[in-house]
Write a protein that holds these residues in place. Structure first.
Motif, PDB file in Angstrom:
ATOM      1  N   TRP A 161      -0.408   6.454   3.083  1.00 19.12           N
ATOM      2  CA  TRP A 161       0.503   7.504   3.556  1.00 19.12           C
ATOM      3  C   TRP A 161       1.957   7.084   3.551  1.00 19.12           C
ATOM      4  O   TRP A 161       2.838   7.870   3.229  1.00 19.12           O
ATOM      5  N   LYS A 162       2.238   5.827   3.952  1.00 20.15           N
ATOM      6  CA  LYS A 162       3.634   5.457   4.154  1.00 20.15           C
ATOM      7  C   LYS A 162       4.259   4.770   2.952  1.00 20.15           C
ATOM      8  O   LYS A 162       5.467   4.615   2.895  1.00 20.15           O
ATOM      9  N   SER A 216      -6.995  10.665   2.038  1.00 17.69           N
ATOM     10  CA  SER A 216      -5.647  10.088   2.027  1.00 17.69           C
ATOM     11  C   SER A 216      -5.213   9.700   0.620  1.00 17.69           C
ATOM     12  O   SER A 216      -4.090   9.970   0.206  1.00 17.69           O
ATOM     13  N   ASP A 259      -6.098  -0.059   9.393  1.00 21.02           N
ATOM     14  CA  ASP A 259      -4.743   0.484   9.553  1.00 21.02           C
ATOM     15  C   ASP A 259      -3.866   0.147   8.353  1.00 21.02           C
ATOM     16  O   ASP A 259      -2.961   0.895   8.003  1.00 21.02           O
ATOM     17  N   GLN A 260      -4.171  -0.966   7.675  1.00 25.33           N
ATOM     18  CA  GLN A 260      -3.403  -1.307   6.472  1.00 25.33           C
ATOM     19  C   GLN A 260      -3.671  -0.313   5.349  1.00 25.33           C
ATOM     20  O   GLN A 260      -2.760   0.090   4.628  1.00 25.33           O
ATOM     21  N   ARG A 280      -1.826   2.882   6.135  1.00 26.36           N
ATOM     22  CA  ARG A 280      -0.387   2.706   5.971  1.00 26.36           C
ATOM     23  C   ARG A 280      -0.021   2.722   4.491  1.00 26.36           C
ATOM     24  O   ARG A 280       0.925   3.391   4.086  1.00 26.36           O
ATOM     25  N   SER A 289       2.635  -4.328  14.098  1.00 24.95           N
ATOM     26  CA  SER A 289       3.941  -4.131  13.485  1.00 24.95           C
ATOM     27  C   SER A 289       3.932  -4.817  12.116  1.00 24.95           C
ATOM     28  O   SER A 289       3.962  -6.037  12.031  1.00 24.95           O
ATOM     29  N   VAL A 290       3.858  -4.002  11.085  1.00 23.13           N
ATOM     30  CA  VAL A 290       3.692  -4.576   9.743  1.00 23.13           C
ATOM     31  C   VAL A 290       4.899  -5.406   9.309  1.00 23.13           C
ATOM     32  O   VAL A 290       4.721  -6.501   8.768  1.00 23.13           O
TER      33      VAL A 290
END
Lengths: 346, 226
Positions: free
Chosen positions: A314-315, A152, A307-308, A311, B175-176
């Motif tokens: 990628w985001k 990633s 997940d952080q 995120r 939900s960030v």
């Protein structure tokens, strides 16, 4: 025949001249890390072996060499022993194209930047194979985390480097540094500031350092992919991690902070009195600053949640780099000085 | 015999060994690793042909990205090797015919070059840059083809996503933005506690008691060890 042997000997000597100081630097980076984090946490760090603990890394190396290499039952023996080698070899090989000064470079390659990316992307095999060959669930979980994380962040890192090669117009590391000639304000860190931040954070993530050290995740998966390794085979993983840290620091200095160039270039008086300083000293000084930053990060931030991490990579990072590459295109085409003067088309 | 020819023979041999390993290894993970070795050695051979850009890209794309995903999939699969090999004798004749046909076709195409002694490819001058030449060609003569390749890749990405996308799922994800909006006021409650005698008073007393006869205690433990 003789000239071949001489050729190999000369190349071998050059490789040795890079690798031996590197290994020594790795040893003392571990010492520096323990000392710095120690003082940051109101401790003193190692201070027993030798004067002020200076011989601590040597003692650690001897201890690791003397320990038994334990191979877990049910492990794939060949791959288990191959994995640390696969992990450390690319992190050493990447040093081949690093220019330490205007003329001081082992391989002055035109694809130096791509070569670095390629070598750092190979290292992931060591992690995956180590996790798989260990025959341990913690190791496998750690290697899965590591592999997805490295893949990633490699993308964000690659995009950030696209910005560097757009700015310099070359993939030769020496040319990239020469393009930044002219003092502190001419370096690429100003026009490429968002890319610098992304490159740096991705670099920390790529080396599996805190706060991105989920592959190790001592609190949940013991020590991740190298949980089954002991002695010299563990030492190789350890060595490679620190060699990668130094590599990322040197690369950041080369790409964004003018490499071996004197930061006082163009300032009338100070330039004159700092001219005697050799280029390699500036490079090591800049790299040392980033190395310190990496250790500082580790002492400061708690570990990310999985997940952080995904995120962020990628985001956040990839869209930001893409947007900044467009802005950079306009800056180059407009000939914004002092970095892109003479390249404008308007 | 030059350094280059030594490098060539070593890595050509590695390419062949790796390729053989891919089809003979019993373990799928080891087979994938052999394929990685083949790619890597092929990249070195390209490097010898002064195609640095292609060589490094081969390592970066195939070894660094594609094969990693390959390895992932193979590692996760629980392959039953016995059932995999079950139809071997049944399909052997067909396999041999296919292999011979393929070999014949390749041989027919390249026979003139294989049978004769191949001349060494001409070396470029020191100023020759593979990257520059390739870039010029791609963005001038072959620009149209280059753009089409890009569009095809984009379509492939969209196709891959649409294949795996199965509509919105009701998940209990994080939900960030909501996490960012959380403020101290709604999460934290400061409670003022009634102050009384310290709970750990007895512990402190013990500590102080320990401190006094320190030298005595040391001697005692040493004696115990002996």
């Amino acid at each position: 025949m003789l000239d071949i042997i001489i050729d190999f000997f000369i190349i071998g000597t050059k490789i040795g001249l890079i690798l031996l100081p590197l290994i020594l630097a790795v040893a003392y980076t571990t010492y520096a890390e323990r000392k710095i984090i120690g003082y940051m946490q109101m401790r003193v760090g190692p201070n027993r072996v030798g004067p002020k603990g200076w011989l601590q890394p040597i003692a650690d190396v001897i201890k690791l060499l003397m320990k038994e290499v334990v191979i877990p039952s049910g492990a794939n023996k060949g791959l288990f022993l191959l994995a640390p080698i696969l992990f450390i070899a690319p992190s050493f090989a990447a040093w081949a194209v690093i220019p330490f000064d205007a003329e001081l470079v082992l391989a002055n390659s035109d694809v130096g930047l791509l070569y670095i990316l390629a070598m750092t992307s190979i290292a992931v095999y060591g992690v995956i194979i180590a996790g798989w060959a260990s025959n341990s669930k913690y190791a496998l979980l750690g290697s899965l985390r590591s592999a997805s994380q490295i893949i990633s962040y490699e993308i964000a890192m690659g995009f950030a480097l696209v910005g560097v090669l757009m700015a310099s117009g070359s993939m030769n590391l020496g040319e990239i540094v020469k393009g930044q000639e002219g003092g502190f304000w001419h370096w690429y860190w100003i026009p490429l500031l968002p890319l610098l931040v992304i490159y740096w954070i991705s670099g920390v993530a790529e080396t599996n350092r805190a706060p991105f050290d989920l592959p190790e995740g001592e609190s949940e998966i013991v020590a991740g992919f190298h949980v089954e390794y002991a002695g010299i085979s563990f030492a190789l993983f350890f060595l490679a991690e620190y060699a990668n840290m130094i590599l990322i620091s040197v690369l950041t200095a080369l790409f964004f902070f003018g490499g071996w160039l004197n930061p006082f270039q163009g300032i009338p008086f100070i330039e004159g009195i700092t001219n005697w300083v050799p280029g390699i000293a500036w490079l090591l000084l800049k790299a040392g600053f980033f190395l310190f930053l990496m250790i500082w990060l580790r002492a400061t931030f708690p570990r990310y949640r999985y997940d952080q991490i995904m995120r962020l990579g990628w985001k956040v990072f990839i869209p930001v780099t893409v947007v900044w590459l467009m802005i950079l295109t306009f800056m180059i085409k407009a000939g914004v000085g002092p970095w892109f003067t003479g390249r404008g088309v308007f | 015999m030059t350094v280059e020819s030594i490098v060539f023979y070593v890595f050509a041999a590695l390419t062949v060994i790796g390729a053989l390993g891919v089809i003979t290894m019993r373990n799928a993970v080891q087979a994938v690793l052999c394929l990685v070795l083949t790619f890597f050695s092929a990249a070195v051979l390209w490097m010898l042909l002064e195609a640095e850009f292609l060589a490094v890209t081969l390592v970066l794309v195939y070894v660094g990205a594609v094969m990693v995903l390959f390895l992932f999939v193979v590692m996760m699969l629980d392959v039953d090797y016995a059932s995999l090999k079950s139809g071997f004798t049944k399909y052997l004749p067909l396999g041999i015919v296919t292999a011979l046909a393929l070999f014949g076709a390749i041989y027919w195409v390249i026979r003139s070059e294989v049978l004769g002694d191949m001349p060494e490819p001409a070396k470029h001058s020191a100023e020759y840059s593979n990257v520059t030449v390739l870039g010029r060609l791609l963005y001038t003569d072959y620009f149209y083809a280059f753009e089409i390749a890009g569009v095809i890749l984009l379509v492939a990405i969209v196709a891959a996503i649409s294949l795996t996308f199965r509509g919105r799922r009701e998940r209990r994800g994080q939900s960030v933005p909501m996490q960012h909006q959380a403020s101290r006021e709604e999460r934290l409650r400061v409670v003022s506690m009634e102050s009384g005698p310290r709970q750990d008073a007895h512990l402190r007393k013990e500590e102080e008691a320990k401190k006094k006869p320190k030298s005595k205690r040391k001697k005692k433990t040493k004696g115990d060890d002996a």
